[in-house]
Design an enzyme around this catalytic site. Structure first.
Site, short mmCIF file in Angstrom:
data_model
loop_
_atom_site.label_atom_id
_atom_site.label_comp_id
_atom_site.label_asym_id
_atom_site.label_seq_id
_atom_site.Cartn_x
_atom_site.Cartn_y
_atom_site.Cartn_z
N ASP A 280 -1.36 6.69 6.36
CA ASP A 280 -2.50 5.84 6.01
C ASP A 280 -2.72 4.91 7.21
O ASP A 280 -1.86 4.09 7.53
CB ASP A 280 -2.13 5.04 4.75
CG ASP A 280 -3.16 3.96 4.40
OD1 ASP A 280 -4.13 3.79 5.15
OD2 ASP A 280 -2.95 3.28 3.37
N LYS B 233 -12.24 -1.53 7.45
CA LYS B 233 -11.55 -2.52 8.27
C LYS B 233 -11.99 -2.42 9.72
O LYS B 233 -12.43 -3.38 10.32
CB LYS B 233 -10.05 -2.36 8.14
CG LYS B 233 -9.61 -2.62 6.70
CD LYS B 233 -8.27 -2.07 6.38
CE LYS B 233 -8.06 -2.04 4.89
NZ LYS B 233 -8.25 -3.33 4.21
N TRP C 45 0.83 -1.21 0.00
CA TRP C 45 0.00 0.00 0.00
C TRP C 45 0.86 1.25 0.00
O TRP C 45 0.53 2.24 -0.66
CB TRP C 45 -0.99 -0.01 1.16
CG TRP C 45 -1.94 -1.16 1.05
CD1 TRP C 45 -2.03 -2.23 1.90
CD2 TRP C 45 -2.88 -1.40 0.00
NE1 TRP C 45 -2.98 -3.11 1.44
CE2 TRP C 45 -3.52 -2.63 0.28
CE3 TRP C 45 -3.26 -0.71 -1.15
CZ2 TRP C 45 -4.52 -3.17 -0.55
CZ3 TRP C 45 -4.24 -1.24 -1.97
CH2 TRP C 45 -4.85 -2.45 -1.67
C1 LIG Z 1 -3.35 0.01 4.56
C2 LIG Z 1 -4.24 0.08 3.35
N1 LIG Z 1 -4.20 1.17 2.59
C3 LIG Z 1 -4.97 1.29 1.48
C4 LIG Z 1 -5.82 0.28 1.10
C5 LIG Z 1 -6.65 0.45 -0.13
O1 LIG Z 1 -7.94 0.73 0.26
P1 LIG Z 1 -9.15 0.94 -0.76
O2 LIG Z 1 -9.51 -0.42 -1.25
O3 LIG Z 1 -10.20 1.56 0.12
O4 LIG Z 1 -8.71 1.84 -1.84
C6 LIG Z 1 -5.90 -0.88 1.87
C7 LIG Z 1 -6.85 -1.94 1.48
O5 LIG Z 1 -6.92 -3.02 1.90
C8 LIG Z 1 -5.08 -0.99 3.02
O6 LIG Z 1 -5.09 -2.09 3.77
#
Ligand SMILES: Cc1ncc(COP(=O)(O)O)c(C=O)c1O
Length: 360
Positions: free
Chosen positions: A171, A195, A101
């Site tokens: 994030d 989550k 991510w």
């Molecule tokens: C830490 C983290 N950041 C970003 C994301 C991406 O999220 P989204 O699917 O809402 O774009 C995730 C998705 O699992 C994640 O675990």
């Protein structure tokens, strides 16, 4: 009705009390004769829902007045672009690469300027958090970016990086509201809610006021400017109304449970049940260095792919769902967010213990 223990990484388990309350209000929200899903976002009823949600998250996290709280859409992934589009002044962002991510955010930022990977744990499959006490922070960096809890690899920053005075952007998708945070250490905190907080489709961003300006990259769409959403109180367009309503309910649930200190204690106790088992197991092995272990996502392996697959299959039959590891990592992963009761982790550990007795 029978509910399973759901170890999904997201969308993920929500508190049963919250789901029941939402079910009771589904057809007739507090006597107004309609569901929150059917209600105008400009109505008094909805204004109250979003207003209370904001007040409650401010209260839970102790968010200072000089930070704005936004309810946005587009998933956490849209922030990978919105952050550089809004925060790039020198067009330089420093990224700490602790997993997929963070890497995706870094790659997206590099479309808009210079993204520097100033540290990485890719050399050991992201199984640790790099030492961030003395990083080569760029003198002209607009911010330093981290993914605070790495959902796929199961690592968490226990100490925030030394950004040498630069703005920290984090994030927190997979550790949102799992423990107290000192908001003032960050310029921006954001995450998808799917989550730890609510249904997919809502993103919460907490941004320090001075970072919200009209001075964005040329061509930034109106919908992608933080200022647009700040000026309109998250209602520039139709917001994710039902998602916000559910988040609001989870905030109230968290407050009733004693807030983030209590949640941290609950999460530590719960994670210890699983990590203590892994540490003495002769079949299962945790994949993360001890000091960087996440309280939320716990990856583990047997070392034998066929046995891993059998474990996931038999666990499912026993009512322990979604234990398969991320497709890029393999093995297993138990996501044990706020709403996972300790009984769920105890049942998992009992099941692992029986499985080990049969297969070691
Ligand atoms: C830490 C983290 N950041 C970003 C994301 C991406 O999220 P989204 O699917 O809402 O774009 C995730 C998705 O699992 C994640 O675990």
């Amino acid at each position: 009705m029978s509910r399973v223990y759901n170890f999904s990484a997201g969308p993920a388990v929500l508190p049963e009390e919250v789901l029941k309350e939402a079910a009771e209000e589904m057809l007739d929200y507090r006597g107004c004769g309609m569901s929150v899903m059917e209600m105008s976002h400009r109505s008094k009823m909805f204004e109250q829902i979003i207003g209370e949600a904001e007040a409650d998250i401010r209260d839970l996290m102790g968010i200072p007045d000089n930070y704005k709280v936004l309810f946005l859409q587009g998933g956490a992934s849209l922030q990978f672009a919105m952050i550089p589009m809004n925060l790039f002044k020198n067009r330089v962002g420093d990224y700490i690469i602790t997993g997929q991510w963070a890497k995706k955010a870094y790659q997206e930022a590099s479309k808009y300027g210079k993204a520097n990977a100033i540290a990485s744990s890719a050399d050991k499959t992201f199984s640790y958090i790099p030492d961030c006490s003395d990083l080569p922070v760029s003198p002209d960096a607009d911010y330093v970016y981290i993914c605070e809890n790495n959902t796929i690899y199961g690592t968490k920053f226990k100490t925030l990086p030394n950004t040498k005075g630069k703005t920290l952007v984090a994030d927190v998708s997979s550790c949102f509201l799992s423990e107290p945070v000192d908001v003032e250490k960050y310029g921006m905190i954001y995450g998808g809610v799917q989550k730890n907080i609510g249904p997919a489709g809502t993103v919460i961003a907490i941004i320090r006021e001075d970072l919200i300006t009209e001075d964005v990259l040329p061509g930034t769409p109106t919908m992608m400017q933080y200022k647009t959403h700040v000026d309109a109180g998250s209602m520039y367009n139709t917001p994710p109304c039902y998602g916000i309503y559910m988040c609001g309910k989870v905030f109230k649930w968290l407050k009733a449970k004693g807030g983030l200190e209590a949640m941290k204690a609950h999460n530590e106790k719960k994670a210890a049940v699983l990590y203590d088992f892994l540490d003495q197991s002769r079949l299962f092995k945790g994949t993360v260095v001890k000091e960087d272990r996440s309280l939320m996502n716990v990856p583990f392996v047997t070392g034998d792919e066929e046995l891993d697959a059998l474990f996931v299959k038999e666990a499912k039959a026993a009512g322990l769902e979604n234990l398969k590891g991320h497709r890029t990592v393999g093995g297993m992963r138990a996501s044990i967010y706020n709403a996972m009761p300790i009984a769920g982790v105890e049942k998992l550990v009992d099941f692992m213990s029986d499985f080990e007795a049969k297969h070691k």
